[in-house]
Design a protein around this motif. Structure first.
Motif, PDB file in Angstrom:
ATOM      1  N   LYS A  68       0.822  -1.207   0.000  1.00 14.55           N
ATOM      2  CA  LYS A  68       0.000   0.000   0.000  1.00 14.55           C
ATOM      3  C   LYS A  68       0.858   1.259   0.000  1.00 14.55           C
ATOM      4  O   LYS A  68       1.961   1.278   0.542  1.00 14.55           O
ATOM      5  N   GLU A 115      -2.704   5.412   1.397  1.00 14.71           N
ATOM      6  CA  GLU A 115      -3.621   4.317   1.717  1.00 14.71           C
ATOM      7  C   GLU A 115      -3.452   3.865   3.162  1.00 14.71           C
ATOM      8  O   GLU A 115      -4.435   3.615   3.861  1.00 14.71           O
ATOM      9  N   ASN A 171     -15.600  11.996   6.584  1.00 17.48           N
ATOM     10  CA  ASN A 171     -16.075  11.127   5.500  1.00 17.48           C
ATOM     11  C   ASN A 171     -15.441   9.746   5.655  1.00 17.48           C
ATOM     12  O   ASN A 171     -14.444   9.423   5.011  1.00 17.48           O
ATOM     13  N   ILE A 174     -12.373   4.701   3.959  1.00 20.69           N
ATOM     14  CA  ILE A 174     -12.399   3.245   3.781  1.00 20.69           C
ATOM     15  C   ILE A 174     -12.029   2.891   2.336  1.00 20.69           C
ATOM     16  O   ILE A 174     -11.258   1.955   2.086  1.00 20.69           O
ATOM     17  N   ARG A 175     -12.548   3.669   1.400  1.00 23.23           N
ATOM     18  CA  ARG A 175     -12.244   3.437  -0.007  1.00 23.23           C
ATOM     19  C   ARG A 175     -10.774   3.672  -0.297  1.00 23.23           C
ATOM     20  O   ARG A 175     -10.109   2.870  -0.975  1.00 23.23           O
ATOM     21  N   ILE A 176     -10.219   4.789   0.224  1.00 28.62           N
ATOM     22  CA  ILE A 176      -8.807   5.107   0.008  1.00 28.62           C
ATOM     23  C   ILE A 176      -7.900   4.030   0.613  1.00 28.62           C
ATOM     24  O   ILE A 176      -6.893   3.625   0.036  1.00 28.62           O
ATOM     25  N   ASN A 231      -8.559   0.944   0.990  1.00 28.36           N
ATOM     26  CA  ASN A 231      -8.848  -0.394   0.441  1.00 28.36           C
ATOM     27  C   ASN A 231      -9.250  -1.365   1.550  1.00 28.36           C
ATOM     28  O   ASN A 231      -8.675  -2.446   1.705  1.00 28.36           O
ATOM     29  N   TYR A 283     -12.349  -2.771   2.034  1.00 27.30           N
ATOM     30  CA  TYR A 283     -13.666  -3.320   1.717  1.00 27.30           C
ATOM     31  C   TYR A 283     -13.847  -4.723   2.273  1.00 27.30           C
ATOM     32  O   TYR A 283     -14.950  -5.131   2.608  1.00 27.30           O
ATOM     33  N   THR A 285     -16.601   6.832   4.771  1.00 28.68           N
ATOM     34  CA  THR A 285     -16.729   6.006   3.569  1.00 28.68           C
ATOM     35  C   THR A 285     -15.572   6.237   2.606  1.00 28.68           C
ATOM     36  O   THR A 285     -15.007   5.285   2.046  1.00 28.68           O
ATOM     37  N   ALA A 286     -15.207   7.496   2.415  1.00 29.78           N
ATOM     38  CA  ALA A 286     -14.114   7.820   1.501  1.00 29.78           C
ATOM     39  C   ALA A 286     -12.778   7.303   2.040  1.00 29.78           C
ATOM     40  O   ALA A 286     -11.942   6.795   1.278  1.00 29.78           O
ATOM     41  N   GLU A 338      -6.160   3.974   6.285  1.00 30.68           N
ATOM     42  CA  GLU A 338      -6.468   2.737   7.003  1.00 30.68           C
ATOM     43  C   GLU A 338      -6.262   2.902   8.510  1.00 30.68           C
ATOM     44  O   GLU A 338      -7.097   2.474   9.315  1.00 30.68           O
TER      45      GLU A 338
END
Length: 235
Positions: A154, A158, A223, A228-230, A232, A234, A225-226, A162
């Protein structure tokens, strides 16, 4: 700085409610009570140091402790943060090796000490307790494996995202969505595994992107959600 005190009853100690100790019998708890001592540690105090001999393990009843290793250049690599209900130092007790990490107080703490002979006796005589301890060791090993993978695969951006999510999950947010743990920029860098300057720059970028808000050491999650997306995250 620490203050020694004696726990008047096992009910005063977190071992009764901590999941790792949930299978102990009343007799087991009495043994801990007889041998147990508690200590109040002030911020900045060190419970034990890397390469020192540990004569027991520690159950955290209150406060936050950072557990870290020191690199050849003296830079800290933070392994984890221990909080209420966590057990630290047990691997060195089981392996009979010198401590491989340092445990330092970052928020005033109340810590319960369990001497090695008592701890080993509990493992030998209580199969359910031994299994809980094995599962705890496996979880920590899994976390270490994940960290190694993250470092290798990562980006710093990232990893920072996390870490912010992990801190949120571990310590929670207040009513203003501020993380309930206060860390310096250097400490954040020592978790992520990068230079302090990189963390400062990325936090500023996250703020500009309205993912977080900053007020000194306080970090508000805006944010999730964002992030979590950055990061990775999921799976």
């Amino acid at each position: 700085m620490k203050t020694n005190s004696r726990i008047t009853s096992i009910d005063d100690c977190l071992v009764r409610s901590s999941s790792i100790f949930k299978y102990l019998t009343e007799e087991d708890l009495e043994k801990i009570d007889l041998e147990n001592s508690s200590e109040v540690y002030k911020k900045g105090s060190v419970i034990y140091q890397e390469r020192s001999r540990i004569n027991g393990c520690y159950c955290i009843q209150k406060g936050i402790i950072k557990v870290y290793k020191t690199g050849v250049d003296g830079k800290e690599q933070i392994i984890r943060f221990a909080k209420k209900g966590d057990l630290i130092g047990f691997r060195s007790v089981l392996s009979q090796e010198l401590a491989c990490t340092t445990a330092k107080i970052i928020e005033d703490a109340f810590v319960c000490f369990i001497p090695s002979p008592v701890f080993i006796e509990l493992i030998k005589n209580n199969g359910n307790f031994a299994l809980e301890l094995l599962q705890l060791a496996c979880r920590e090993l899994g976390e270490a494996n994940s960290y190694i993978t993250d470092i290798a695969q990562k980006t710093v951006r990232e990893r920072l995202a996390e870490i912010l999510i992990h801190l949120k999950n571990d310590f929670g947010l207040d009513k203003n969505n501020v993380l309930q743990i206060s860390l310096t920029r250097e400490e954040l860098a020592n978790i992520v595994g990068t230079a302090t300057e990189s963390v400062i720059r990325l936090l500023s970028e996250f703020k500009q992107d309205k993912l977080i808000d900053l007020n000194g050491r306080k970090i508000a999650i805006l944010n999730e959600t964002a992030l979590i997306r950055i990061g990775n995250l999921y799976n």
